[in-house]
Scaffold this motif. Structure first.
Motif, PDB file in Angstrom:
ATOM      1  N   LEU A 237       1.050  -1.379   0.031  1.00  0.00           N
ATOM      2  CA  LEU A 237       0.087   0.568  -0.214  1.00  0.00           C
ATOM      3  C   LEU A 237       0.744   1.277   0.117  1.00  0.00           C
ATOM      4  O   LEU A 237       1.941   1.624   0.611  1.00  0.00           O
ATOM      5  CB  LEU A 237      -0.983  -0.316   1.332  1.00  0.00           C
ATOM      6  CG  LEU A 237      -2.522  -0.963   1.759  1.00  0.00           C
ATOM      7  CD1 LEU A 237      -0.945  -2.576   1.879  1.00  0.00           C
ATOM      8  CD2 LEU A 237      -3.086  -0.231   2.393  1.00  0.00           C
ATOM      9  N   ASP A 238       0.697   2.201  -0.827  1.00  0.00           N
ATOM     10  CA  ASP A 238       1.276   3.125  -0.768  1.00  0.00           C
ATOM     11  C   ASP A 238       0.456   4.259  -0.984  1.00  0.00           C
ATOM     12  O   ASP A 238      -0.378   5.056  -1.411  1.00  0.00           O
ATOM     13  CB  ASP A 238       2.390   3.880  -2.529  1.00  0.00           C
ATOM     14  CG  ASP A 238       2.851   4.998  -2.010  1.00  0.00           C
ATOM     15  OD1 ASP A 238       4.323   4.305  -1.807  1.00  0.00           O
ATOM     16  OD2 ASP A 238       2.584   5.519  -2.220  1.00  0.00           O
ATOM     17  N   GLU A 282       6.428   6.095   2.518  1.00  0.00           N
ATOM     18  CA  GLU A 282       4.993   6.014   2.928  1.00  0.00           C
ATOM     19  C   GLU A 282       4.605   4.633   2.544  1.00  0.00           C
ATOM     20  O   GLU A 282       3.255   4.848   1.889  1.00  0.00           O
ATOM     21  CB  GLU A 282       4.330   7.310   2.222  1.00  0.00           C
ATOM     22  CG  GLU A 282       4.444   7.453   0.611  1.00  0.00           C
ATOM     23  CD  GLU A 282       5.389   7.881   0.386  1.00  0.00           C
ATOM     24  OE1 GLU A 282       5.613   8.504  -1.100  1.00  0.00           O
ATOM     25  OE2 GLU A 282       6.990   8.195   1.418  1.00  0.00           O
ATOM     26  N   GLU A 283       4.983   3.744   2.448  1.00  0.00           N
ATOM     27  CA  GLU A 283       4.668   2.061   2.180  1.00  0.00           C
ATOM     28  C   GLU A 283       4.281   2.067   2.553  1.00  0.00           C
ATOM     29  O   GLU A 283       5.289   1.753   3.788  1.00  0.00           O
ATOM     30  CB  GLU A 283       5.783   1.756   0.860  1.00  0.00           C
ATOM     31  CG  GLU A 283       5.842   0.728   0.438  1.00  0.00           C
ATOM     32  CD  GLU A 283       6.113   0.572  -1.345  1.00  0.00           C
ATOM     33  OE1 GLU A 283       6.299  -0.853  -2.256  1.00  0.00           O
ATOM     34  OE2 GLU A 283       6.439   1.197  -1.694  1.00  0.00           O
ATOM     35  N   PHE A 284       3.604   0.733   3.057  1.00  0.00           N
ATOM     36  CA  PHE A 284       2.935  -0.169   3.928  1.00  0.00           C
ATOM     37  C   PHE A 284       3.053  -1.497   3.163  1.00  0.00           C
ATOM     38  O   PHE A 284       2.714  -2.292   1.662  1.00  0.00           O
ATOM     39  CB  PHE A 284       1.956   0.519   4.595  1.00  0.00           C
ATOM     40  CG  PHE A 284       2.093   1.511   5.344  1.00  0.00           C
ATOM     41  CD1 PHE A 284       2.313   1.782   7.172  1.00  0.00           C
ATOM     42  CD2 PHE A 284       1.727   2.914   4.656  1.00  0.00           C
ATOM     43  CE1 PHE A 284       2.625   2.770   7.247  1.00  0.00           C
ATOM     44  CE2 PHE A 284       2.318   3.813   5.127  1.00  0.00           C
ATOM     45  CZ  PHE A 284       2.171   4.440   6.929  1.00  0.00           C
ATOM     46  N   ALA A 285       2.696  -2.454   3.874  1.00  0.00           N
ATOM     47  CA  ALA A 285       2.959  -4.410   3.264  1.00  0.00           C
ATOM     48  C   ALA A 285       1.482  -4.666   4.576  1.00  0.00           C
ATOM     49  O   ALA A 285       1.940  -4.501   5.334  1.00  0.00           O
ATOM     50  CB  ALA A 285       3.744  -4.593   3.171  1.00  0.00           C
ATOM     51  N   CYS A 327      -2.797   0.089  -3.921  1.00  0.00           N
ATOM     52  CA  CYS A 327      -2.266  -1.040  -3.715  1.00  0.00           C
ATOM     53  C   CYS A 327      -1.998  -1.810  -4.659  1.00  0.00           C
ATOM     54  O   CYS A 327      -3.445  -1.587  -5.772  1.00  0.00           O
ATOM     55  CB  CYS A 327      -4.068  -1.205  -2.374  1.00  0.00           C
ATOM     56  SG  CYS A 327      -3.365  -3.382  -2.149  1.00  0.00           S
ATOM     57  N   GLY A 328      -1.416  -3.046  -4.644  1.00  0.00           N
ATOM     58  CA  GLY A 328      -0.961  -3.871  -5.490  1.00  0.00           C
ATOM     59  C   GLY A 328      -0.636  -5.238  -4.599  1.00  0.00           C
ATOM     60  O   GLY A 328      -0.505  -5.457  -3.493  1.00  0.00           O
ATOM     61  N   ASN A 359      -5.623   5.905  -6.313  1.00  0.00           N
ATOM     62  CA  ASN A 359      -7.112   5.531  -4.597  1.00  0.00           C
ATOM     63  C   ASN A 359      -7.836   3.954  -5.706  1.00  0.00           C
ATOM     64  O   ASN A 359      -9.032   4.182  -6.140  1.00  0.00           O
ATOM     65  CB  ASN A 359      -7.854   6.643  -5.123  1.00  0.00           C
ATOM     66  CG  ASN A 359      -8.926   6.043  -3.675  1.00  0.00           C
ATOM     67  OD1 ASN A 359      -8.984   5.222  -2.794  1.00  0.00           O
ATOM     68  ND2 ASN A 359      -9.516   7.302  -4.282  1.00  0.00           N
ATOM     69  N   ASN A 360      -6.855   2.811  -6.027  1.00  0.00           N
ATOM     70  CA  ASN A 360      -7.266   1.867  -6.017  1.00  0.00           C
ATOM     71  C   ASN A 360      -6.714   0.446  -6.400  1.00  0.00           C
ATOM     72  O   ASN A 360      -5.581   1.109  -5.964  1.00  0.00           O
ATOM     73  CB  ASN A 360      -7.822   1.758  -7.674  1.00  0.00           C
ATOM     74  CG  ASN A 360      -6.644   2.288  -9.131  1.00  0.00           C
ATOM     75  OD1 ASN A 360      -5.840   0.813  -9.372  1.00  0.00           O
ATOM     76  ND2 ASN A 360      -5.582   2.622  -8.792  1.00  0.00           N
TER      77      ASN A 360
END
Length: 573
Positions: A237-238, A282-285, A327-328, A359-360
Motif C-alpha cells: 500500500l502506498d 509512505e509504503e506499507f505492506a 494497492c498492489g 486510489n485503487n
C-alpha cells in the motif's frame, strides 16, 4: 503410605503447574511437574507415583472446571503411559528404586528419553486425529527447546531425588520454593526480552512492524505455505500524494499522518492472522497467509473505502481531497522458489495501480505487466554490453549466449501461452544466463579435456555468482530465476537447490532445454558434438527426467519444423 508426603507432593505439583517457566523467544511454557513425577518414580516406585498422579488429577478437575472431562482423562492417560514406560525402562537398564546411583546415570537418561519420546508422539497423534496440522512437530526450533527443557527436567528430578532421600519434607519444600522463584525470574526475563524485541522489530513512528522483521516473517511464511501447499498473499500500500501533503503541511504533520494511517492498519488486521508493517517511507505492506488473492482484494478494497471516508486534517488540499492509498496484490505461485519473487510481483501491481490514477486496488496480472518495447531494447543493449566481456576471456561462452538468445527469441515467439512480459524475460534471461562464468578462472573455462571434481564444483557456482552480478540492478529482478535455476532438472537432480518439477519456474525450465540443446550441438574439446537430430532424440529421451516433458516436446517440434530442413540443405550443399 506417608499421607503427609502425598499431600505435599500434590501441592507441589499444583504450584508448579500454576507457575510455569516461560522461555524466549517463542514464550513457550513448560512445567516442572515432570521433574517431581520422575523423582517420585526413582525414589518410591511406580505405585506411589501413580497414586500421587491420581490425586492430583482430582485436584486439577476442581480448579480447571472449564476444561472438558475428556481432556482431563486424556492428560491422565498420557502421564500414566509415560510414567509406566519410564519405570519399566529404568528397571530394564538395571536402575535401583530408592537407591540413587550417581555413578551410573544410564538408566535415568534412558527412562527420560522414553518419557520424552512418548510425550511428543502422543501429542502429534492427538493433533493428527483432530484433523489439524501440528506445525510445532515440524519446527526444529520448538523441538530443540523441548530437548533443553527435558534435560533440565532430568537434572532437577535427580536433585529432588537426593532431597527426598535426605530431607523428605524440607527438601520438597525447598525444591518447590526454588522452582516458583525461578518461574517469576523467567517471566520477568521474558517481559524484558519482549520489550527489547518490540523496540527492535517495531517502527517507532507507526507502531507497526518494521521492514526487517517483515522480511523475516515473509520468508518464514513463504517457506511454511509452500511446504503445506497453502495460499499466501502479499499486498503493498502506498499513501497517495504524500509528498504533496508534506510540502503543504510540513514534515511534522506528515509524520502524524503516517502514525494515524498506521493505527488504521493495526485496527484493520486485529483478529486476523495478517501481519501489517511499514515497508519504508509512505509504503506499507500486509502479509496474508491462508488467504487467496480474491479475498485479499475484497478486504483491501473495503479498507480503501473506509480510509476514503476517514478525515484527517489537511487532506482536503491534495488531489483526491481525501485520505487514499494505491494497492498492489500478488499471490504466491507454485513455481516461485523464493519470497523476493512475491515482493517483485506485488511491487509491479502497486505501480500498475498508481498508473491507473491512484486510489485503487490491483491484482498482479502478468498480461497487464508487459514491458515497454523501448525499455526492453534499452535493457537488451545493457545486457549485451555485459556479455561482451566474454570476448576477451571466453569466446565460446559469448557465442553460446548469443545462440541461446536466438533460440529464445524464435521459440518464445511461437509459444502462444507466454505473455509479452514472459517472452521478453525469457529472451533477456537467455542472453545473460551464463554471466556468472565471468568469475570462473580462465584456465578452467578453457581447459582441454574433462574437468576435475573440484574444478566442476567451481563451475557450478557460476549460477550463484551470476545472480549476485545481475541482482545489483533492481530492474533485472525478473531475470534472477533464469540465471540461478537454468541448471535445475525436472527430476530434482540438478543444481544449485535440487528443485523438482513445477517447483522450478516455467521460464527456467524452458531455458534449460535451450541451453542444453546448444551445448549438445556445439563443438567442445571434451565431448563429441551431436547433430540436431541426435540432440533432439536426447531431449526426447530425457523428457520427464532432465527436461520438462511439455516444453521438451514443443521445442523438438519447433526445431524439426524450422531448423532441420535448413540443416539438411546445408548437408546436401
Amino acid at each position: 503410605m506417608d499421607w503427609v508426603l502425598v499431600y505435599m507432593l500434590v501441592g507441589s505439583i499444583t504450584l508448579l503447574n500454576l507457575f510455569q517457566i516461560m522461555l524466549p523467544p517463542r514464550a513457550n511454557a513448560f512445567s516442572m511437574d515432570s521433574a517431581v513425577y520422575l523423582a517420585i518414580l526413582f525414589v518410591y516406585g511406580i505405585n506411589f507415583v501413580l497414586q500421587v498422579l491420581f490425586i492430583y488429577s482430582l485436584v486439577e478437575l476442581c480448579y480447571k472446571r472449564k476444561m472438558s472431562l475428556w481432556r482431563h482423562l486424556f492428560n491422565f492417560s498420557i502421564y500414566c503411559l509415560m510414567l509406566s514406560s519410564a519405570y519399566y525402562t529404568f528397571i530394564i537398564f538395571k536402575g535401583d528404586i530408592g537407591q540413587l546411583n550417581v555413578y551410573n546415570l544410564f538408566p535415568y537418561v534412558s527412562s527420560l528419553l522414553v518419557y520424552f519420546s512418548i510425550n511428543v508422539a502422543l501429542i502429534v497423534l492427538f493433533f493428527y486425529f483432530q484433523g489439524g496440522v501440528f506445525r510445532g512437530a515440524l519446527d526444529l526450533g520448538v523441538l530443540k527447546e523441548a530437548c533443553v527443557g527435558y534435560s533440565v527436567t532430568l537434572l532437577l528430578s535427580l536433585v529432588l531425588s537426593i532431597l527426598l532421600d535426605e530431607e523428605k519434607y524440607f527438601g520438597l519444600f525447598l525444591f518447590t520454593i526454588l522452582i516458583t522463584i525461578l518461574s517469576f525470574v523467567f517471566k520477568k526475563f521474558l517481559q524484558l526480552y519482549q520489550l527489547v524485541s518490540d523496540s527492535a522489530n517495531k517502527d517507532q513512528l507507526t507502531g507497526l512492524y518494521n521492514h526487517g522483521f517483515f522480511k523475516e516473517t515473509l520468508k518464514e511464511q513463504f517457506s511454511d505455505c509452500k511446504m503445506l501447499k497453502q495460499p499466501l498473499t502479499l499486498a503493498f500500500l502506498d499513501l497517495d500524494d504524500f509528498k504533496k501533503y508534506n510540502d503543504r503541511n510540513g514534515h511534522l504533520q506528515g509524520d502524524r499522518l503516517l502514525t494515524f494511517f498506521g493505527k488504521l492498519l493495526q485496527k484493520a488486521v486485529e483478529g486476523t492472522n495478517f501481519t501489517a508493517a511499514r515497508y519504508g517511507g509512505e509504503e506499507f505492506a500486509i502479509l496474508m497467509p491462508n488467504t487467496a488473492k480474491e479475498d485479499a482484494h475484497a478486504f483491501l478494497n473495503r479498507l480503501r473505502k473506509e480510509v476514503n471516508d476517514t478525515y484527517f486534517d489537511g487532506v482536503e488540499h491534495i488531489p483526491y481531497r481525501c485520505l487514499s492509498f494505491s494497492c498492489g496484490i500478488a499471490e504466491m505461485e507454485k513455481d516461485m522458489y523464493e519470497s523476493d519473487e512475491l515482493i517483485h510481483q506485488a511491487d509491479q501491481a502497486l505501480y500498475y495501480a498508481k498508473a491507473q490514477g491512484k486510489n485503487n486496488v490491483q491484482l498482479y496480472d502478468k498480461h497487464n505487466m508487459c514491458l515497454d518495447e523501448i525499455k526492453f531494447k534499452q535493457d537488451l543493449e545493457a545486457l549485451e554490453q555485459q556479455v561482451k566481456f566474454f570476448l576477451s576471456k571466453d569466446v565460446y561462452t559469448y557465442r553460446h549466449s548469443k545462440r541461446v538468445f536466438k533460440y529464445a527469441l524464435e521459440f518464445g515467439s511461437r509459444l502462444g501461452e507466454l505473455t509479452d512480459h514472459e517472452r521478453q524475460t525469457l529472451i533477456l534471461g537467455a542472453l545473460i544466463h551464463d554471466i556468472g562464468k565471468i568469475e570462473v578462472p580462465r584456465d578452467i573455462l578453457n581447459k582441454q579435456g574433462k574437468l576435475e571434481k573440484h574444478e566442476w564444483e567451481i563451475v557450478k557456482k557460476h549460477v550463484t555468482w551470476g545472480r549476485e552480478i545481475i541482482a545489483a540492478e533492481k530492474r533485472f529482478d525478473d531475470l534472477l530465476p533464469l540465471i540461478e535455476l537454468h541448471h535445475e532438472r525436472y527430476d530434482g537432480k540438478g543444481y544449485p537447490y535440487g528443485l523438482k518439477g513445477e517447483e522450478i519456474p516455467k521460464l527456467a525450465r524452458i531455458l534449460c532445454i535451450l541451453d542444453s540443446f546448444d551445448a549438445m550441438t556445439t563443438e567442445r574439446p571434451y565431448q563429441p558434438t551431436k547433430t540436431f537430430e541426435e540432440a533432439l532424440e536426447e531431449i526426447e529421451r530425457c523428457a520427464g527426467t532432465q527436461f520438462d516433458p511439455v516444453y521438451a516436446a514443443k521445442f523438438v517440434a519447433f526445431v524439426r519444423e524450422h531448423y532441420l530442413p535448413l540443416a539438411e540443405m546445408e548437408q546436401l550443399n
